[in-house]
Scaffold this motif. Structure first.
Motif, mmCIF file in Angstrom:
data_model
loop_
_atom_site.group_PDB
_atom_site.id
_atom_site.type_symbol
_atom_site.label_atom_id
_atom_site.label_comp_id
_atom_site.label_asym_id
_atom_site.label_seq_id
_atom_site.Cartn_x
_atom_site.Cartn_y
_atom_site.Cartn_z
ATOM 1 N N ILE A 174 -37.556 -124.376 18.342
ATOM 2 C CA ILE A 174 -37.449 -124.586 16.902
ATOM 3 C C ILE A 174 -36.880 -123.314 16.270
ATOM 4 O O ILE A 174 -36.740 -122.282 16.934
ATOM 5 C CB ILE A 174 -38.807 -124.923 16.260
ATOM 6 C CG1 ILE A 174 -39.809 -123.767 16.468
ATOM 7 C CG2 ILE A 174 -39.362 -126.229 16.801
ATOM 8 C CD1 ILE A 174 -41.121 -123.930 15.720
ATOM 9 N N THR A 175 -36.565 -123.383 14.992
ATOM 10 C CA THR A 175 -36.161 -122.195 14.240
ATOM 11 C C THR A 175 -37.418 -121.420 13.855
ATOM 12 O O THR A 175 -38.413 -122.020 13.434
ATOM 13 C CB THR A 175 -35.392 -122.603 12.971
ATOM 14 O OG1 THR A 175 -34.349 -123.505 13.333
ATOM 15 C CG2 THR A 175 -34.794 -121.379 12.279
ATOM 16 N N GLU A 176 -37.380 -120.106 14.024
ATOM 17 C CA GLU A 176 -38.549 -119.300 13.695
ATOM 18 C C GLU A 176 -39.003 -119.595 12.267
ATOM 19 O O GLU A 176 -38.214 -119.611 11.330
ATOM 20 C CB GLU A 176 -38.236 -117.812 13.845
ATOM 21 C CG GLU A 176 -39.452 -116.933 13.639
ATOM 22 C CD GLU A 176 -39.114 -115.453 13.706
ATOM 23 O OE1 GLU A 176 -39.627 -114.767 14.600
ATOM 24 O OE2 GLU A 176 -38.342 -114.995 12.837
ATOM 25 N N LYS A 177 -40.289 -119.808 12.111
ATOM 26 C CA LYS A 177 -40.826 -120.220 10.814
ATOM 27 C C LYS A 177 -40.908 -119.085 9.802
ATOM 28 O O LYS A 177 -40.861 -119.313 8.594
ATOM 29 C CB LYS A 177 -42.208 -120.835 11.016
ATOM 30 C CG LYS A 177 -42.195 -122.113 11.849
ATOM 31 C CD LYS A 177 -43.600 -122.642 12.079
ATOM 32 C CE LYS A 177 -43.586 -123.905 12.928
ATOM 33 N NZ LYS A 177 -44.952 -124.413 13.203
ATOM 34 N N ALA A 178 -41.046 -117.846 10.285
ATOM 35 C CA ALA A 178 -41.306 -116.728 9.370
ATOM 36 C C ALA A 178 -40.085 -116.334 8.545
ATOM 37 O O ALA A 178 -40.223 -115.838 7.424
ATOM 38 C CB ALA A 178 -41.824 -115.526 10.149
ATOM 39 N N PHE A 179 -38.871 -116.510 9.104
ATOM 40 C CA PHE A 179 -37.666 -116.039 8.418
ATOM 41 C C PHE A 179 -36.588 -117.116 8.430
ATOM 42 O O PHE A 179 -36.282 -117.686 9.485
ATOM 43 C CB PHE A 179 -37.113 -114.775 9.081
ATOM 44 C CG PHE A 179 -38.087 -113.633 9.097
ATOM 45 C CD1 PHE A 179 -38.288 -112.852 7.970
ATOM 46 C CD2 PHE A 179 -38.821 -113.345 10.243
ATOM 47 C CE1 PHE A 179 -39.186 -111.807 7.975
ATOM 48 C CE2 PHE A 179 -39.732 -112.299 10.260
ATOM 49 C CZ PHE A 179 -39.916 -111.525 9.124
ATOM 50 N N ALA A 180 -35.994 -117.378 7.289
ATOM 51 C CA ALA A 180 -34.877 -118.322 7.207
ATOM 52 C C ALA A 180 -33.627 -117.689 7.806
ATOM 53 O O ALA A 180 -33.440 -116.470 7.728
ATOM 54 C CB ALA A 180 -34.617 -118.706 5.753
ATOM 55 N N PRO A 181 -32.746 -118.467 8.425
ATOM 56 C CA PRO A 181 -31.524 -117.904 8.996
ATOM 57 C C PRO A 181 -30.554 -117.420 7.918
ATOM 58 O O PRO A 181 -30.582 -117.883 6.778
ATOM 59 C CB PRO A 181 -30.924 -119.078 9.773
ATOM 60 C CG PRO A 181 -31.502 -120.297 9.135
ATOM 61 C CD PRO A 181 -32.868 -119.913 8.657
ATOM 62 N N TYR A 182 -29.706 -116.450 8.296
ATOM 63 C CA TYR A 182 -28.604 -116.031 7.434
ATOM 64 C C TYR A 182 -27.513 -117.095 7.530
ATOM 65 O O TYR A 182 -27.167 -117.551 8.636
ATOM 66 C CB TYR A 182 -28.031 -114.693 7.895
ATOM 67 C CG TYR A 182 -29.018 -113.552 7.853
ATOM 68 C CD1 TYR A 182 -29.212 -112.803 6.695
ATOM 69 C CD2 TYR A 182 -29.753 -113.199 8.984
ATOM 70 C CE1 TYR A 182 -30.107 -111.744 6.648
ATOM 71 C CE2 TYR A 182 -30.652 -112.137 8.957
ATOM 72 C CZ TYR A 182 -30.827 -111.418 7.788
ATOM 73 O OH TYR A 182 -31.714 -110.372 7.759
ATOM 74 N N VAL A 183 -26.916 -117.479 6.406
ATOM 75 C CA VAL A 183 -25.866 -118.496 6.395
ATOM 76 C C VAL A 183 -24.646 -117.942 5.685
ATOM 77 O O VAL A 183 -24.737 -117.445 4.562
ATOM 78 C CB VAL A 183 -26.342 -119.794 5.717
ATOM 79 C CG1 VAL A 183 -25.212 -120.822 5.689
ATOM 80 C CG2 VAL A 183 -27.554 -120.372 6.452
ATOM 81 N N LEU A 184 -23.484 -118.020 6.366
ATOM 82 C CA LEU A 184 -22.224 -117.496 5.852
ATOM 83 C C LEU A 184 -21.142 -118.556 6.012
ATOM 84 O O LEU A 184 -21.286 -119.496 6.803
ATOM 85 C CB LEU A 184 -21.816 -116.227 6.622
ATOM 86 C CG LEU A 184 -22.867 -115.123 6.770
ATOM 87 C CD1 LEU A 184 -22.427 -114.133 7.840
ATOM 88 C CD2 LEU A 184 -23.064 -114.417 5.436
ATOM 89 N N SER A 185 -20.040 -118.397 5.295
ATOM 90 C CA SER A 185 -18.888 -119.269 5.497
ATOM 91 C C SER A 185 -18.047 -118.729 6.641
ATOM 92 O O SER A 185 -18.045 -117.535 6.922
ATOM 93 C CB SER A 185 -18.056 -119.375 4.222
ATOM 94 O OG SER A 185 -17.561 -118.096 3.846
ATOM 95 N N ALA A 186 -17.323 -119.619 7.314
ATOM 96 C CA ALA A 186 -16.519 -119.212 8.462
ATOM 97 C C ALA A 186 -15.361 -120.185 8.634
ATOM 98 O O ALA A 186 -15.282 -121.226 7.962
ATOM 99 C CB ALA A 186 -17.381 -119.180 9.726
ATOM 100 N N GLU A 187 -14.460 -119.829 9.533
ATOM 101 C CA GLU A 187 -13.395 -120.734 9.962
ATOM 102 C C GLU A 187 -13.356 -120.712 11.476
ATOM 103 O O GLU A 187 -13.154 -119.672 12.085
ATOM 104 C CB GLU A 187 -12.040 -120.325 9.394
ATOM 105 C CG GLU A 187 -10.933 -121.308 9.757
ATOM 106 C CD GLU A 187 -9.597 -120.974 9.109
ATOM 107 O OE1 GLU A 187 -8.592 -120.891 9.842
ATOM 108 O OE2 GLU A 187 -9.575 -120.790 7.877
ATOM 109 N N ILE A 188 -13.551 -121.869 12.088
ATOM 110 C CA ILE A 188 -13.623 -121.968 13.540
ATOM 111 C C ILE A 188 -12.672 -123.060 14.016
ATOM 112 O O ILE A 188 -12.705 -124.186 13.509
ATOM 113 C CB ILE A 188 -15.059 -122.313 14.013
ATOM 114 C CG1 ILE A 188 -16.072 -121.314 13.440
ATOM 115 C CG2 ILE A 188 -15.142 -122.328 15.539
ATOM 116 C CD1 ILE A 188 -15.901 -119.898 13.913
ATOM 117 N N GLY A 189 -11.818 -122.734 14.957
ATOM 118 C CA GLY A 189 -10.879 -123.721 15.475
ATOM 119 C C GLY A 189 -9.954 -124.269 14.419
ATOM 120 O O GLY A 189 -9.513 -125.425 14.497
ATOM 121 N N GLY A 190 -9.658 -123.440 13.399
ATOM 122 C CA GLY A 190 -8.773 -123.871 12.326
ATOM 123 C C GLY A 190 -9.433 -124.779 11.308
ATOM 124 O O GLY A 190 -8.757 -125.355 10.454
#
Length: 331
Positions: free
Chosen positions: A245-261
């Motif tokens: 699961i995703t660790e409950k204590a800390f929310a993930p960092y979320v950024l914009s990206a470009e992958i495979g065009g």
């Protein structure tokens, strides 16, 4: 007389063409050197020990996002300008800082070696230097990271996996090193991994409906919900009723990206095993694959207790960034 003039014209023409060919030849540069994510900082040692050095460390030795322990973006080696000669100049990523009447901050490509990025910062006063470092740091870090990603990809593409599960299940190709083995394959889900000292590095790929993540206000929560549901279904822990699961204590960092065009969201954080003390970092790309009417999810995660994980995660990022999309999969 006419023959002599014709002969002279031919000689002149051939000389001109030869000179043109010589002028168009690419300048030879030796191959660049250095470990992945290493940065050579060329500056006066007294500057390095003071506030200017602190400013450089603030940016270029900042903590990598999403790791369980503090690890710097780059491993920095500082040398004074007088010893920056010979093979030392072949370093792949170089930051050159100098007090000078000229105040500048710019990036050059393939100055002493190839591939290479050299960021040059000059300023007359400490304030000038600090200001120019501040201005160029984001651009320089992106340039250094780009050349390091390409170097990592160059190294592992020498021997690639011939596994076809990703093409057959998801209609994509990834340049995965041959040491990675297929761990699990189900409809629209593929898991590959490699054994490392005391742990594993893992790649999973799967498809989600196009309408997933419909609102910005719940985006992070939806990513966590998605990861947890996939973990429960496909990524078991060491014992019954345990799963990733995703660790409950800390929310993930979320950024914009470009992958495979394609436009994508990038999430970095910590995974854990529900009901069991195991954890590690993850990197997830959620890609808008409009052609195939879906969201394609690529994720790399590492289990390596008591070990530094920056370079493991960097390799996984380099692999995920090689994704290419084939014809419409019909998914």
């Amino acid at each position: 007389m006419k023959k002599i003039w014709t002969l002279s014209f031919v000689i002149i023409l051939m000389t001109f063409m030869a000179c043109k060919d010589l002028g168009s030849k690419k300048r030879f540069l030796p191959p660049s050197t250095g470990g992945i994510n290493s940065l050579m900082v060329v500056m006066d040692t007294e500057l390095w020990k003071g506030a200017i050095g602190d400013k450089i460390r603030e940016h270029f030795a900042a903590q990598v996002l999403g790791l369980p322990q503090a690890e710097p973006i780059f491993s920095i080696t500082q040398i004074p300008p007088q010893v920056f000669n010979g093979a030392v100049t072949y370093s792949r990523s170089v930051l050159f800082v100098e007090q000078d009447t000229l105040s500048i901050g710019h990036i050059k490509t393939n100055v002493y070696a190839e591939p290479q990025k050299v960021a040059i910062v000059k300023g007359e006063t400490y304030n000038d230097l600090a200001e120019n470092i501040e201005k160029i740091s984001a651009q320089a870090i992106a340039a250094f990271k780009d050349v390091e990603i390409k170097e990592a990809q160059k190294r592992f593409t020498r021997s690639l996996s011939k596994e076809t599960a990703l093409q057959e299940e998801l209609g994509i190709s990834l340049q995965v090193p041959s040491l990675y083995k297929l761990g699990k394959r189900e409809k629209n889900f593929v898991w590959m991994d490699i054994q490392i000292p005391k742990g594993t590095m893992n790649i999973i790929a799967y498809a989600m409906p196009k309408e997933s993540f419909s609102t910005d206000s719940t985006f992070v929560r939806d990513i966590i919900r998605m990861r947890d549901s996939i973990g429960k279904k496909f990524v078991p822990g060491p014992y019954e009723n345990t799963f990733m699961i995703t660790e409950k204590a800390f929310a993930p960092y979320v950024l914009s990206a470009e992958i495979g065009g394609k436009k994508a969201a990038e999430a970095r954080g910590i995974w854990e095993i529900s009901g069991y003390p195991m954890a590690g970092p993850f990197l997830t790309y959620i890609i808008n694959d409009d052609v195939n009417d879906r969201k394609l999810v690529l994720e790399g995660f590492t289990f390596a207790p008591s070990a530094e994980k920056r370079d493991y995660m960097f390799e996984l990022e380099a692999i995920l960034r090689t994704v290419t999309f084939e014809v419409n999969t019909g998914t």
